[in-house]
Design a protein around this motif. Structure first.
Motif, mmCIF file in Angstrom:
data_model
loop_
_atom_site.group_PDB
_atom_site.id
_atom_site.type_symbol
_atom_site.label_atom_id
_atom_site.label_comp_id
_atom_site.label_asym_id
_atom_site.label_seq_id
_atom_site.Cartn_x
_atom_site.Cartn_y
_atom_site.Cartn_z
ATOM 1 N N SER A 111 0.811 -1.220 0.000
ATOM 2 C CA SER A 111 0.000 0.000 0.000
ATOM 3 C C SER A 111 0.846 1.272 0.000
ATOM 4 O O SER A 111 0.323 2.357 -0.262
ATOM 5 C CB SER A 111 -0.916 0.024 1.224
ATOM 6 O OG SER A 111 -0.194 0.321 2.408
ATOM 7 N N GLY A 112 2.143 1.143 0.295
ATOM 8 C CA GLY A 112 3.012 2.317 0.272
ATOM 9 C C GLY A 112 4.003 2.313 -0.867
ATOM 10 O O GLY A 112 4.757 3.274 -1.042
ATOM 11 N N THR A 113 3.989 1.243 -1.668
ATOM 12 C CA THR A 113 4.980 1.116 -2.746
ATOM 13 C C THR A 113 4.309 0.835 -4.094
ATOM 14 O O THR A 113 4.102 1.740 -4.894
ATOM 15 C CB THR A 113 5.981 0.001 -2.408
ATOM 16 O OG1 THR A 113 5.271 -1.214 -2.076
ATOM 17 C CG2 THR A 113 6.867 0.389 -1.239
ATOM 18 N N ILE A 114 3.946 -0.407 -4.328
ATOM 19 C CA ILE A 114 3.421 -0.804 -5.636
ATOM 20 C C ILE A 114 2.037 -0.210 -5.896
ATOM 21 O O ILE A 114 1.737 0.286 -6.981
ATOM 22 C CB ILE A 114 3.355 -2.342 -5.735
ATOM 23 C CG1 ILE A 114 4.753 -2.942 -5.561
ATOM 24 C CG2 ILE A 114 2.798 -2.755 -7.099
ATOM 25 C CD1 ILE A 114 4.769 -4.448 -5.516
ATOM 26 N N ILE A 115 1.157 -0.265 -4.873
ATOM 27 C CA ILE A 115 -0.189 0.316 -4.983
ATOM 28 C C ILE A 115 -0.279 1.419 -3.934
ATOM 29 O O ILE A 115 -0.719 1.173 -2.815
ATOM 30 C CB ILE A 115 -1.289 -0.738 -4.751
ATOM 31 C CG1 ILE A 115 -1.045 -1.976 -5.621
ATOM 32 C CG2 ILE A 115 -2.660 -0.147 -5.062
ATOM 33 C CD1 ILE A 115 -2.029 -3.101 -5.379
ATOM 34 N N PRO A 116 0.136 2.620 -4.260
ATOM 35 C CA PRO A 116 0.288 3.678 -3.251
ATOM 36 C C PRO A 116 -1.036 4.287 -2.779
ATOM 37 O O PRO A 116 -1.399 5.404 -3.143
ATOM 38 C CB PRO A 116 1.146 4.713 -3.974
ATOM 39 C CG PRO A 116 0.789 4.552 -5.412
ATOM 40 C CD PRO A 116 0.520 3.085 -5.606
ATOM 41 N N ILE A 117 -1.750 3.540 -1.933
ATOM 42 C CA ILE A 117 -3.019 4.039 -1.392
ATOM 43 C C ILE A 117 -2.927 4.248 0.120
ATOM 44 O O ILE A 117 -3.897 4.638 0.760
ATOM 45 C CB ILE A 117 -4.188 3.089 -1.716
ATOM 46 C CG1 ILE A 117 -3.928 1.694 -1.155
ATOM 47 C CG2 ILE A 117 -4.423 3.031 -3.217
ATOM 48 C CD1 ILE A 117 -5.086 0.736 -1.306
ATOM 49 N N HIS A 118 -1.749 3.948 0.690
ATOM 50 C CA HIS A 118 -1.469 4.172 2.107
ATOM 51 C C HIS A 118 -2.520 3.463 2.973
ATOM 52 O O HIS A 118 -2.779 2.291 2.775
ATOM 53 C CB HIS A 118 -1.386 5.672 2.387
ATOM 54 C CG HIS A 118 -0.701 6.006 3.677
ATOM 55 N ND1 HIS A 118 0.375 5.301 4.160
ATOM 56 C CD2 HIS A 118 -0.930 6.981 4.588
ATOM 57 C CE1 HIS A 118 0.794 5.825 5.296
ATOM 58 N NE2 HIS A 118 0.006 6.848 5.589
ATOM 59 N N ILE A 119 -3.146 4.164 3.926
ATOM 60 C CA ILE A 119 -4.028 3.513 4.898
ATOM 61 C C ILE A 119 -5.448 3.318 4.382
ATOM 62 O O ILE A 119 -6.288 2.772 5.094
ATOM 63 C CB ILE A 119 -4.082 4.326 6.201
ATOM 64 C CG1 ILE A 119 -4.661 5.728 5.942
ATOM 65 C CG2 ILE A 119 -2.709 4.418 6.847
ATOM 66 C CD1 ILE A 119 -4.923 6.527 7.194
#
Length: 435
Positions: A111-119
């Motif tokens: 969620s913080g790298t490949i699919i950057p949607i964070h929380i």
């Protein structure tokens, strides 16, 4: 000592941290602190506001990146991909707690790298897993700690996604304060911090291994039909958009451009309807807008502090007390960073404030650029790993407390503070001494 306490920089930091701890909005706290610094430094109110406005531009790129990524995350949530993922996780785990914990770490890293949607994925996926966690008698503090590791540790050392933003902020602000460094030269000096967090991950996993009972509280949610769990056109478009985000950030070294490419693909593919674009954007601002504005105002605060000229006098007074003891100097810098970031709660937004103080002080002390990078990153991350105001602690709580049985302070913040901030302080100290 009196010179240090009465210094405009010190006064403003004390006011800023105090107001944040009293639960005043972070943006308002930064604005008040900026005026405290300016007035104490002899500036006129009009000049203070002028410097704040000028300083906003310093973090403009990263603020836009957050807004676009928030919108992208909101759009992905609407496709139903996250809900499908939750069902897949339940089938994969099959009653094995270590598989679930490992999956939580992997999802947070992605969620913080490949699919950057964070929380943004947590309140969508975690509530669906709570009943299964209850059957395993999993201590949710363990889940909070492993999630925290996956959210924070990667951006310290991996220059992809949020790591690209964070390390770019560190490089930009070090350069702006007189010590030029390229973005790709940051991560080699922060690996030691990753090691510290890895120790915390293992320790928390072991410490919270004992069973813990939770009541089975039903959570109202939409039960997906078999037809809905199949990949459809929107899902395929979303996967292509994710690839577009990754390509954009890697090829052009630009997170905002990558996020924009992802949004364009979703629009062209019909996943985001033109008539719904306003609501999607509004949801994105809701997810990430606060962080964006904190970063902007932090840049304005830094501009005011620089304009007062009080940084040099603070450095002189501090060095006179600390003397030439490198261990004492390094430890005090880390403690200063801990106080600042715990109050503000965002590692990204506090880097401009920390770099403003650390760079000239480290130069005066004769520290290497690598040690300075490590200390700035360490001080910034300390807030993310344990502050009640951090999105990286608020995120796990939003999912784990869906049934009202997970306390934000005692079940998320205290465990993450103990198991990550302590090893981070040790790792930062070692890095400051040997790099």
């Amino acid at each position: 000592m009196i010179d240090i306490i009465t210094n405009p920089v010190t006064l403003s930091v004390i006011v800023m941290c105090g107001l944040c701890l009293l639960k005043l909005n972070v943006i308002l706290s930064l604005l008040v602190a900026a005026f405290v610094a300016g007035l104490a430094g002899g500036m006129m109110p009009g000049d203070i506001m002028g410097n704040i406005i000028t300083g906003l531009n310093g973090n403009g790129t990263n603020a836009v990146a957050y807004l676009l990524l928030g919108t992208f995350a909101a759009a992905l949530a609407d496709t139903g991909l996250a809900t499908i993922l939750a069902k897949k996780i339940m089938n994969l785990v099959n009653g094995k707690k270590w598989i679930l914990l490992t999956t939580m770490v992997v999802c947070a890293i992605i969620s913080g790298t490949i699919i950057p949607i964070h929380i943004a994925y947590i309140p969508i996926i975690y509530p669906a897993l709570l009943m299964m966690m209850n059957k395993m008698k999993m201590d949710r503090r363990q889940a909070a700690c492993v999630t925290e590791f996956g959210l924070v540790a990667p951006y310290i050392t991996i220059p992809i996604g949020y790591g690209l933003i964070f390390q770019g902020i560190v490089a930009d602000n070090m350069t702006a304060n007189g010590w030029a460094i390229d973005l790709m030269d940051v991560w080699p000096h922060t690996i030691i911090l990753f090691s510290g967090m890895l120790v915390g991950l293992v320790a928390s996993w072991w410490f919270y291994r004992k069973p813990r009972e939770y009541a089975d509280v039903a959570i109202t949610e939409h039960e997906m039909t078999a037809e809905e769990t199949k990949l459809n056109k929107d899902h395929i478009v979303a996967l292509i958009a994710i690839a577009g985000v990754l390509f954009g950030q890697l090829y052009w070294d630009s997170m905002p451009l990558g996020a924009l490419i992802g949004l364009i693909i979703l629009l062209l593919g019909g996943t985001i309807k033109l008539k719904n674009s306003d609501s999607t954007m509004a949801e994105g601002i809701k997810l990430m807008g606060m962080i964006s504005f904190v970063m902007l105002i932090a840049g304005g605060y830094a501009a005011v502090v620089k304009a007062t000229g009080a940084v040099d006098t603070l450095i002189d007074a501090t060095m006179a007390i600390l003397g030439n003891s490198k261990p004492v100097f390094v430890f005090v810098l880390i403690l200063i960073g801990l106080v600042i970031t715990l109050g503000i709660g965002t590692s990204f937004g506090t880097v401009p404030v920390i770099a403003l103080l650390y760079v000239p002080m480290c130069q005066r002390m004769g520290m290497s650029i690598g040690a300075t990078v490590c200390l700035i990153a360490c001080a910034a991350v300390l807030g993310d790993a344990g502050s009640p105001a951090s999105d990286s602690t608020l995120g796990p709580t939003s999912g784990l407390n869906a049934d009202g049985q997970h306390d934000h302070i005692w079940d998320t913040c205290v465990p993450t503070f103990l198991f990550y901030n302590i090893p981070l302080v040790v790792a930062g100290f070692i890095g400051g001494m040997i790099l």
